[in-house]
Each structure stands twice: as structure tokens, then as C-alpha cells.
Design an enzyme around this catalytic site. Structure first.
Site, PDB file in Angstrom:
ATOM      1  N   ASP A  41      -5.878  -3.570  -2.213  1.00  0.00           N
ATOM      2  CA  ASP A  41      -4.842  -3.295  -1.221  1.00  0.00           C
ATOM      3  C   ASP A  41      -4.167  -4.576  -0.726  1.00  0.00           C
ATOM      4  OD1 ASP A  41      -3.524  -2.555   1.315  1.00  0.00           O
ATOM      5  OD2 ASP A  41      -4.547  -0.647   1.033  1.00  0.00           O
ATOM      6  N   SER A  48       0.842  -1.199   0.000  1.00  0.00           N
ATOM      7  CA  SER A  48       0.000   0.000   0.000  1.00  0.00           C
ATOM      8  C   SER A  48       0.881   1.254   0.000  1.00  0.00           C
ATOM      9  CB  SER A  48      -0.947  -0.051   1.197  1.00  0.00           C
ATOM     10  OG  SER A  48      -1.968   0.900   1.102  1.00  0.00           O
TER      11      SER A  48
END
Length: 357
Positions: A208, A50
Site C-alpha cells: 500500500d 490505494s
């Protein structure tokens, strides 16, 4: 390559860096990285999830931590959660959430990173091949200076980019770096997932990486005794600052529920147990209750996170000893596992008192 290049003052120390995800809290990573680089550390390979992947990508492209620090004062973080024109209207965001799975497109974040990478002449992972590793298989973690973690929610598997491009019939060297980071940073419901097709025409969706591996500290580990360490940069929960009073809760809404659900999913990793050999090489950085989905950070919060990273790194390096770590945790001698140690301790505690004592 040896850990220390020179024994003189200002010696260069080689290491791999693994950065945990955590939204705009990754500013704290920059503070810790500045301290590490001031102590002579230079990064051979970088991995991240991320927002940690975003910082790792810039390090792999040649940016120093001090350069990243300078960038912080020029970035409007809130623009990553805004879309231009009608695409930014509440009605369009709601429609996008219902039809595409996310409130925001994420285009601003991807464009921001691509511009910074282009400035250093980096576009694809082929531009990040480590010198001397050109003949290394494209599945190797050590061919590229960067490794990005993402989540394929269609097939339910963790992805390592660029290596896992091969699963979909794509050339890892040709993968766009900014797109890989955009995939890794696609917070569910907040940013739209990246939708791709494999060679068979089957659709898969990527979000993610924090859903499956927010802190891949062991990704560069090798059998036997390593020549240089892998250092982890981790964001941890901590009490809020004394002068930060908690906000009074108002009525519950679907938006509030969704935001708290996301924060819990993406930060629960902070409380997972780390094995001793991972914990001892990890710089744990307090984030003082700042949410991973906050994109409207104030200047004082940015400074708080940066200084927290600095303090955590200073404390870590005051105690860190790589030769000692290598001798104890990474030697060829077998180590007693944590479970065995606990079972032995239970047996000792359960023994009756010795009457001779």
C-alpha cells in the site's frame, strides 16, 4: 492549456486531481468529483494512493464521476475481501498470512478493475499517454494521464508508477494499470504483497502506497505559475454521527489488535499538517469514523460517504478562486515561510509595551 476554455456558462475548467487513499471510504471521493464535474471541471492528470488510485485510474480511463456513482449500486464491496473456494477458508487465510504476508489474495479487486478498464480499451499505461505528450520522457509526471503511488518495502522507497518501472529495468508504457493499482492498494497483512523480480533477479515486495505517501498533493506541481490547478481530495477524521452509537468493546484479540494497528497506520496521515498552499486547494471530506478496512459497508453508510463528499465539495467551490490562489501562492514573488512568520510573531509578542502608548 488554459484553466478555463470558455467564459460562457457551462465553461470547461481544466485541473489535475489527487485522491487520498482510504479503503472503501473512497466512495466519498466520487461525491466530491460529481460536484466538481457538474461545475465544468475536466481532469488532465489523475494521481492517487490505494483506493484513491482505483478511482483515479477509472477517471483517467474516461469514466465520469456520474458513471462511477452508478457503479456503486452494483458493487458487492465485501467480495474484495473474499477468496473463492478453499482459498477463502479461515485456515487458508491464516496460512497465507503466515507464509505470504496477507489474509486475502486481492485478486478480486484486480480483476474488477481490469474488467472496467478493458471496457474502455485501456490495459497498460501506454494506453494512457496524454495526446501530444508522446515524445515526453517516460520519467515525466505529465506523459501519462495517471500516476499511482505504492511502497517498495524491500528497498524502503516510495514508488511512482509507471515512471519508477525504470528502476527495475521495465518499460513504463508496458506496465499493467490494474496491477499498479493492486500494488498501491495492498493493505499490509490484509492483502498479500505483490512480489516481483528486477532484471538482476532480485525480489522486491510492493504494498500500500499509504505507508509512505497517502496524499501526494504536490506530485503535479510545476515551478512558477501553473496554467491550471491541482485539486486534492482528502478523507479526514470527524465525529461519528449522533445516531451511530459506539460498539461496546469485547475482549482483546490478535485480530482486533492487527485491525486497529492497520487503521492507525493508514489514517494517521489525516492528522499531518498541510502547508497553506496545499491546504487551500484541498477538499477535506469527513468520513464519520468509518474505518478504511471496512469492506462490508451498508447502503446507508455508502450514501453517507457519498453525500459527505458532495457537501464538502460544494463548500469548497463556494470559496475557491484559482486566479487568487495563483496570485498569492504561486506567483514568482517569494513567500514568507511558515516558520519565519511564527518567529516574527513571537518577537512581536515578546516586545515590552511601548511607554508612549
Amino acid at each position: 492549456m488554459d484553466y478555463v476554455k470558455e467564459n460562457a456558462p457551462g465553461a470547461v475548467r481544466y485541473a489535475d486531481a489527487v485522491l487520498e487513499g482510504g479503503g472503501m471510504r473512497c466512495i466519498a471521493h466520487v461525491g466530491a468529483l460529481c460536484v466538481a464535474e457538474a461545475r465544468g471541471y475536466r481532469w488532465q492528470h489523475c494521481a492517487g494512493t490505494s483506493a484513491g488510485a482505483l478511482v483515479a485510474a477509472l477517471l483517467a480511463a474516461g469514466y465520469t464521476a456520474q458513471e462511477l456513482r452508478s457503479l456503486l449500486g452494483t458493487i458487492d464491496f465485501a467480495r474484495f475481501a473474499r477468496d473463492r473456494g478453499l482459498k477463502g477458508s479461515w485456515g487458508m487465510q491464516l496460512a497465507r498470512l503466515l507464509m505470504r504476508g496477507g489474509l486475502h489474495t486481492g485478486n478480486a479487486l484486480e480483476s474488477f478493475l481490469r474488467d472496467l478498464l478493458n471496457a474502455r480499451g485501456k490495459r497498460t499505461f501506454g494506453d494512457l499517454v496524454v495526446p501530444g505528450q508522446e515524445r515526453t520522457p517516460k520519467t515525466s509526471h505529465f506523459r501519462y494521464r495517471l500516476l499511482v503511488i505504492a511502497s517498495d518495502i524491500t528497498n524502503g522507497r516510495m514508488l511512482r508508477f509507471p515512471q519508477d518501472c525504470l528502476l527495475y529495468g521495465q518499460d513504463p508504457d508496458e506496465m499493467d494499470i490494474a496491477l499498479a493499482v493492486r500494488m498501491s492498494a495492498s493493505i499490509p497483512f490484509f492483502f498479500t504483497p505483490i512480489v516481483r523480480r528486477d532484471l538482476a533477479g532480485q525480489i522486491y515486495r510492493v504494498v500500500d502506497g499509504g505507508l509512505l505517501s497517502n496524499f501526494p498533493i504536490s506530485i503535479f506541481d510545476v515551478p512558477g505559475t501553473p496554467a491550471y490547478p491541482t485539486l486534492g481530495f482528502r478523507l479526514v477524521d470527524s465525529p461519528v454521527q449522533p445516531d451511530c452509537q459506539p460498539k461496546l468493546r469485547t475482549r482483546e484479540t490478535l485480530l482486533r489488535f492487527s485491525r486497529e494497528l492497520l487503521n492507525t497506520m493508514l489514517s494517521a496521515h489525516d492528522r499531518l499538517y498541510l502547508d497553506d498552499h496545499a491546504y487551500v486547494r484541498t477538499i477535506a471530506i469527513p468520513v464519520y469514523g468509518i474505518s478504511g478496512t471496512r469492506f462490508d459497508l451498508h447502503a446507508d453508510q455508502i450514501e453517507l460517504l457519498y453525500r459527505s463528499g458532495e457537501r464538502a465539495a460544494e463548500q469548497f467551490f463556494a470559496r475557491w478562486d484559482f486566479p487568487a490562489y495563483r496570485a498569492i501562492y504561486r506567483s514568482l514573488q517569494p513567500r514568507t515561510g511558515r516558520q519565519v512568520r511564527l518567529h516574527n510573531a513571537m518577537r512581536i509578542q515578546a516586545l515590552p509595551p511601548d511607554p508612549q502608548v
